[in-house]
Design an enzyme around this catalytic site. Structure first.
Site, PDB file in Angstrom:
ATOM      1  CB  SER A 272      -0.909   0.003   1.232  1.00  0.00           C
ATOM      2  OG  SER A 272      -1.636  -1.198   1.288  1.00  0.00           O
TER       3      SER A 272
ATOM      4  CD  GLU B 142      -2.311  -4.589   8.631  1.00  0.00           C
ATOM      5  OE1 GLU B 142      -2.007  -4.839   9.807  1.00  0.00           O
ATOM      6  OE2 GLU B 142      -2.245  -3.461   8.122  1.00  0.00           O
TER       7      GLU B 142
HETATM    8  C1  LIG Z   1      -5.203  -4.282  -1.023  1.00  0.00           C
HETATM    9  C2  LIG Z   1      -4.051  -4.948  -0.351  1.00  0.00           C
HETATM   10  C3  LIG Z   1      -3.107  -4.186   0.308  1.00  0.00           C
HETATM   11  C4  LIG Z   1      -1.995  -4.795   0.902  1.00  0.00           C
HETATM   12  N1  LIG Z   1      -1.048  -4.002   1.522  1.00  0.00           N
HETATM   13  C5  LIG Z   1       0.087  -4.585   2.007  1.00  0.00           C
HETATM   14  C6  LIG Z   1       1.144  -3.767   2.556  1.00  0.00           C
HETATM   15  O1  LIG Z   1       1.033  -2.534   2.642  1.00  0.00           O
HETATM   16  N2  LIG Z   1       2.282  -4.368   2.955  1.00  0.00           N
HETATM   17  C7  LIG Z   1       2.463  -5.722   2.882  1.00  0.00           C
HETATM   18  O2  LIG Z   1       3.519  -6.199   3.272  1.00  0.00           O
HETATM   19  N3  LIG Z   1       1.468  -6.522   2.377  1.00  0.00           N
HETATM   20  C8  LIG Z   1       0.296  -5.987   1.943  1.00  0.00           C
HETATM   21  N4  LIG Z   1      -0.704  -6.780   1.406  1.00  0.00           N
HETATM   22  C9  LIG Z   1      -0.468  -8.211   1.276  1.00  0.00           C
HETATM   23  C10 LIG Z   1      -1.219  -9.058   2.297  1.00  0.00           C
HETATM   24  O3  LIG Z   1      -0.745  -8.820   3.585  1.00  0.00           O
HETATM   25  C11 LIG Z   1      -1.107 -10.537   1.862  1.00  0.00           C
HETATM   26  O4  LIG Z   1      -1.871 -10.653   0.692  1.00  0.00           O
HETATM   27  C12 LIG Z   1      -1.606 -11.477   2.953  1.00  0.00           C
HETATM   28  O5  LIG Z   1      -0.670 -11.559   3.993  1.00  0.00           O
HETATM   29  C13 LIG Z   1      -1.864 -12.897   2.412  1.00  0.00           C
HETATM   30  O6  LIG Z   1      -0.775 -13.378   1.675  1.00  0.00           O
HETATM   31  P1  LIG Z   1      -0.994 -13.999   0.207  1.00  0.00           P
HETATM   32  O7  LIG Z   1      -1.836 -13.064  -0.553  1.00  0.00           O
HETATM   33  O8  LIG Z   1       0.336 -14.349  -0.300  1.00  0.00           O
HETATM   34  O9  LIG Z   1      -1.858 -15.314   0.452  1.00  0.00           O
HETATM   35  P2  LIG Z   1      -1.260 -16.739   0.876  1.00  0.00           P
HETATM   36  O10 LIG Z   1      -0.456 -16.635   2.104  1.00  0.00           O
HETATM   37  O11 LIG Z   1      -0.644 -17.380  -0.307  1.00  0.00           O
HETATM   38  O12 LIG Z   1      -2.623 -17.526   1.209  1.00  0.00           O
HETATM   39  C14 LIG Z   1      -3.469 -18.100   0.207  1.00  0.00           C
HETATM   40  C15 LIG Z   1      -4.647 -18.783   0.908  1.00  0.00           C
HETATM   41  O13 LIG Z   1      -4.161 -19.866   1.736  1.00  0.00           O
HETATM   42  C16 LIG Z   1      -4.582 -19.681   3.085  1.00  0.00           C
HETATM   43  N5  LIG Z   1      -3.530 -20.121   4.007  1.00  0.00           N
HETATM   44  C17 LIG Z   1      -2.210 -19.809   3.938  1.00  0.00           C
HETATM   45  N6  LIG Z   1      -1.556 -20.374   4.958  1.00  0.00           N
HETATM   46  C18 LIG Z   1      -2.487 -21.036   5.709  1.00  0.00           C
HETATM   47  C19 LIG Z   1      -2.446 -21.803   6.917  1.00  0.00           C
HETATM   48  N7  LIG Z   1      -1.308 -21.967   7.607  1.00  0.00           N
HETATM   49  N8  LIG Z   1      -3.608 -22.323   7.382  1.00  0.00           N
HETATM   50  C20 LIG Z   1      -4.776 -22.122   6.717  1.00  0.00           C
HETATM   51  N9  LIG Z   1      -4.880 -21.400   5.582  1.00  0.00           N
HETATM   52  C21 LIG Z   1      -3.761 -20.857   5.093  1.00  0.00           C
HETATM   53  C22 LIG Z   1      -4.824 -18.178   3.209  1.00  0.00           C
HETATM   54  O14 LIG Z   1      -5.689 -17.885   4.275  1.00  0.00           O
HETATM   55  C23 LIG Z   1      -5.417 -17.840   1.849  1.00  0.00           C
HETATM   56  O15 LIG Z   1      -6.774 -18.179   1.840  1.00  0.00           O
HETATM   57  C24 LIG Z   1      -1.850  -6.199   0.858  1.00  0.00           C
HETATM   58  C25 LIG Z   1      -2.829  -6.969   0.214  1.00  0.00           C
HETATM   59  C26 LIG Z   1      -3.920  -6.372  -0.367  1.00  0.00           C
HETATM   60  C27 LIG Z   1      -4.960  -7.216  -1.046  1.00  0.00           C
END
Ligand SMILES: Cc1cc2nc3c(=O)[nH]c(=O)nc-3n(C[C@H](O)[C@H](O)[C@H](O)COP(=O)(O)OP(=O)(O)OC[C@H]3O[C@@H](n4cnc5c(N)ncnc54)[C@H](O)[C@@H]3O)c2cc1C
Length: 403
Positions: free
Chosen positions: A158, A363
């Site tokens: 962000s 988060e």
């Molecule tokens: C609009 C937006 C703004 C953002 N801003 C920031 C920012 O400013 N800074 C930053 O660093 N990040 C930011 N993010 C990133 C965000 O924090 C990540 O998308 C989030 O942590 C999830 O990671 P991922 O998308 O890689 O999903 P993944 O970790 O790949 O997860 C995919 C799916 O698997 C599930 N899953 C994963 N591990 C497990 C487990 N152990 N048990 C059960 N289920 C699990 C998840 O719940 C999800 O449904 C932002 C995201 C969005 C959409």
């Protein structure tokens, strides 16, 4: 626990509400449609002292308590998730982390201009291959003389094109896994830094989100935040503050859903009566109201623990998980109440539904918080006080050291 807001807090809520009504609401439909992030909003928030609400006055902030930050987030997200997200990363994830972990010199150099709103802060943890699984990150920082050489990429960041300063995370020693991650303060103007916005998001389209790239950036040694190897701990403590703001914002999202739905319930008639008179519609309104009140209790409890300087990871995670789920459900129900009209941008509720999804993902996803809460309940997880806690409130005036 005190359930009463002070006069100052009531005034703060009124100020942010008026600001949102006047300076966000009339334009947000257009900004959302054109995927435009309006940077002037941050300047105006700075003028109102809202870019450092809970930062001590000695560091350029307004010196208010942590629940005052919740009030700002609630009221801003009633307008749109984009601007609450901006405050979440600027204050919750960045400034509060500097307040908690920064040296006096780092606080003077980075926190003070951020709290005044002269500079904008952001937070880079997520990578293309590392979201929930933070330790899967690939970014590296290698110490060479007086500099760390930073390489890597972060995504979904962000304020990627807007922020002046970023707190970012990279491996200084990959063999140590979590314990080999370190945190750094990186400036946009450092050579080797670049950013690129992601377009075509489902929601928060009036926000700026994207990638940041580190190509051999020379980060001065004094920009290491905390000690080498403390990065994972710092990231998790930052999330305790970011999640708190996300949870508070979700309350504002529910308020917006309620306002729009109540108005529509009185306007729209079917079978000879206002739709608000139908019990199944009332059920959706009742769920929104219950979700709002329960979320607020969880948020303000977490804020009170912060005020007392106590660890609140468990309580903040619960608030974030529940409030964001309630907001997502409220937005879905708000569209349902509007029928087909809720399915077009003639009404704001379709934007609320699109916006309400990201907070269930960022988060800590819904699933991560579910697992955390189960682990706490089962006794598999327990919080211990950190060596660096957020300062309790009221803040003490400390003598600023020149070192
Ligand atoms: C609009 C937006 C703004 C953002 N801003 C920031 C920012 O400013 N800074 C930053 O660093 N990040 C930011 N993010 C990133 C965000 O924090 C990540 O998308 C989030 O942590 C999830 O990671 P991922 O998308 O890689 O999903 P993944 O970790 O790949 O997860 C995919 C799916 O698997 C599930 N899953 C994963 N591990 C497990 C487990 N152990 N048990 C059960 N289920 C699990 C998840 O719940 C999800 O449904 C932002 C995201 C969005 C959409």
């Amino acid at each position: 626990m005190n359930f009463n807001f002070s006069e100052e807090q009531e005034l703060l809520r009124k100020t942010v509400r008026q600001f949102t009504d006047k300076e966000i609401m009339p334009y947000i439909g257009e900004w959302d449609a054109t995927q435009h992030f309006e940077t002037n909003i941050l300047k105006r928030l700075a003028e109102l002292g809202l870019m450092g609400v809970c930062i001590p006055e000695q560091y350029g902030g307004s010196g208010m308590d942590y629940n005052s930050l919740a009030i700002v987030c609630e009221e801003l997200e009633r307008g749109d998730t984009a601007f609450r997200t901006a405050v979440s990363v600027h204050t919750g994830l960045n400034s509060m982390t500097l307040m908690q972990w920064g040296t006096e010199q780092q606080k003077q150099k980075y926190l003070t201009p951020q709290a005044k709103g002269e500079k904008v802060g952001a937070f880079g943890l997520t990578e293309p291959g590392a979201g929930s699984d933070v330790a899967a990150m690939n970014s590296t920082a290698k110490l060479e003389g007086d500099y760390y050489i930073l390489n890597g990429q972060k995504t979904w960041i962000s304020l990627c094109d807007v922020a002046d300063h970023f707190i970012v995370f990279a491996y200084t020693d990959k063999t140590k896994k979590h314990h080999g991650i370190s945190a750094f303060i990186v400036e946009r103007t450092m050579e080797g830094f670049s950013s690129k916005a992601i377009k075509g998001k489902l929601g928060i389209r009036a926000g700026n989100t994207g990638e940041i790239f580190f190509d051999q950036i020379k980060v001065p040694k004094e920009n290491l935040l905390g000690q080498e190897g403390e990065g994972f701990k710092i990231a998790m403590s930052a999330l305790d503050n970011g999640r708190f703001t996300v949870a508070a914002g979700a309350c504002g999202q529910i308020m917006a859903c309620l306002e729009a739905s109540i108005q529509y319930c009185h306007e729209r008639k079917t079978f000879g009566k206002e739709i608000g008179k139908h019990q199944l519609v009332q059920q959706m309104i009742a769920k929104m109201e219950a979700g709002l009140q329960m979320s607020r209790l969880l948020v303000y409890r977490a804020g009170e623990l912060k005020n007392q300087g106590k660890r609140n990871t468990r309580e903040t995670s619960l608030a974030k998980w529940q409030a964001c789920d309630f907001a997502n459900q409220a937005a879905d129900d708000a569209v349902q109440i509007h029928g087909a009209y809720g399915y077009s941008n003639e009404y704001p509720v379709e934007r609320y539904l699109r916006n309400s999804k990201a907070p269930v993902i960022y988060e800590g996803t819904r699933e991560i918080h579910t697992v955390m809460q189960a682990e706490y309940a089962l006794g598999y997880r327990e919080d211990k006080p950190l060596n660096n806690m957020l300062p309790s409130w009221p803040f003490e005036e400390k003598t600023v050291s020149s070192h």
